[in-house]
Scaffold this motif. Sequence first.
Motif, short mmCIF file in Angstrom:
data_model
loop_
_atom_site.label_atom_id
_atom_site.label_comp_id
_atom_site.label_asym_id
_atom_site.label_seq_id
_atom_site.Cartn_x
_atom_site.Cartn_y
_atom_site.Cartn_z
N PHE A 101 61.01 8.00 -4.49
CA PHE A 101 60.62 9.21 -3.77
C PHE A 101 61.05 9.13 -2.30
CE2 PHE A 101 57.47 9.51 -7.30
CZ PHE A 101 57.93 10.71 -7.82
N ILE A 102 61.07 7.93 -1.73
CA ILE A 102 61.57 7.76 -0.36
C ILE A 102 63.04 8.15 -0.29
CG2 ILE A 102 62.19 6.06 1.39
CD1 ILE A 102 59.26 6.88 1.44
N LEU A 103 63.81 7.76 -1.30
CA LEU A 103 65.23 8.13 -1.34
C LEU A 103 65.41 9.64 -1.44
CD1 LEU A 103 66.67 5.32 -3.65
CD2 LEU A 103 66.96 5.56 -1.19
N LEU A 104 64.54 10.29 -2.21
CA LEU A 104 64.60 11.75 -2.29
C LEU A 104 64.31 12.37 -0.92
CD1 LEU A 104 62.75 12.50 -5.67
CD2 LEU A 104 65.19 12.69 -5.21
N GLY A 105 63.33 11.79 -0.21
CA GLY A 105 63.01 12.27 1.13
C GLY A 105 64.14 11.99 2.10
N LEU A 106 64.74 10.80 2.00
CA LEU A 106 65.85 10.44 2.88
C LEU A 106 67.05 11.36 2.68
CD1 LEU A 106 66.99 8.39 4.94
CD2 LEU A 106 67.77 7.02 3.00
N ARG A 107 67.26 11.75 1.44
CA ARG A 107 68.36 12.68 1.13
C ARG A 107 68.18 13.98 1.90
NH1 ARG A 107 67.97 16.79 -2.58
NH2 ARG A 107 69.95 17.80 -3.11
N ARG A 108 66.96 14.50 1.93
CA ARG A 108 66.70 15.76 2.63
C ARG A 108 66.76 15.58 4.14
NH1 ARG A 108 67.87 19.81 0.05
NH2 ARG A 108 66.15 21.23 0.52
#
Length: 307
Positions: A101-108
């Motif tokens: 989920f951190i990676l999903l946030g980092l993507r945004r």
Amino acid sequence: MITSIFSKSKPINFIIVFFITLLAFVIARIGIDTIEFTGLFILKQLTLFFLCYISILLINFIVSKNSLSKNTNYEILLFSLFLLALSQTTTNVNILFSNFFILLGLRRIISIRSQTSLDKKLFDAAFWIAIAALFYFWAILFFLLIFVSLLLHTDNKINHWLIPFTGVLTVFVITTSLSVIFNDNFFGFFKNLPEVSFDYSNYNSPKYLIAITVLLSFGCWSSLFYIKSIKQKKKAFRASFNTILVTVLISFVIIVFSPKKDGSEFLFMFAPLSIIISNYIEIIEEKWFKEVFLSVLILMPFVLLLL
């Protein structure tokens, strides 16, 4: 020879990374006496494995979409090798989900550079980071990345600074509502309360010491050149590269604060560190040194298997 394989984005690269990741999963579970090979256990492990591999694909998407490398696949190779070096990172369910989920946030967060749909991107980033914190409390520190990114983009609109809090509030409201429905209380789902430990005695083994020393030493060396190279990037991309640097610093703080030092906490550092090191590999001009540098990183986890 080794560098030429991953110097271009090829399907074979993803197959190699797939098997390295699979090996890391198998190694981490060898010798565990409590394992019962039931259908439920196999389903759970397959879910965790594909979650980890999807995380690797997500890293590749973030890097390629935001031009964080020169169309190479070094970052996914390094990430899989880090998993193999510290295979305990594949066993902690909460950290695996939290990191995803951190990676999903980092993507945004990194996509903020396009300056389009900013409200949605800020909300999404905060939303994913808040969910990550439900699995592992200290992941909430990545919330700072949103404001760092706004600072790097010199965004002075007050509504942009307030939107991330609505994302966190949304997760809080949904979580408390589900807790009332299923647990008949407001905070039944908030089990990951903040704990801190500065006991690093678990790292006092040859395997941990070698793996951590190689990761941090190679990471620090690469970071020096990474920071220097940021000035040479196009102005529109500099904020993204700086965001990766801040990400690795936050992940280091999480490792320091982590209440349980079992190696799994290093997973948060793998993605930004793999991007930083891959950038350094790309700028090495001496071919022999590039080969040696990457060869050490490749051989290190396999040597550790013998310890």
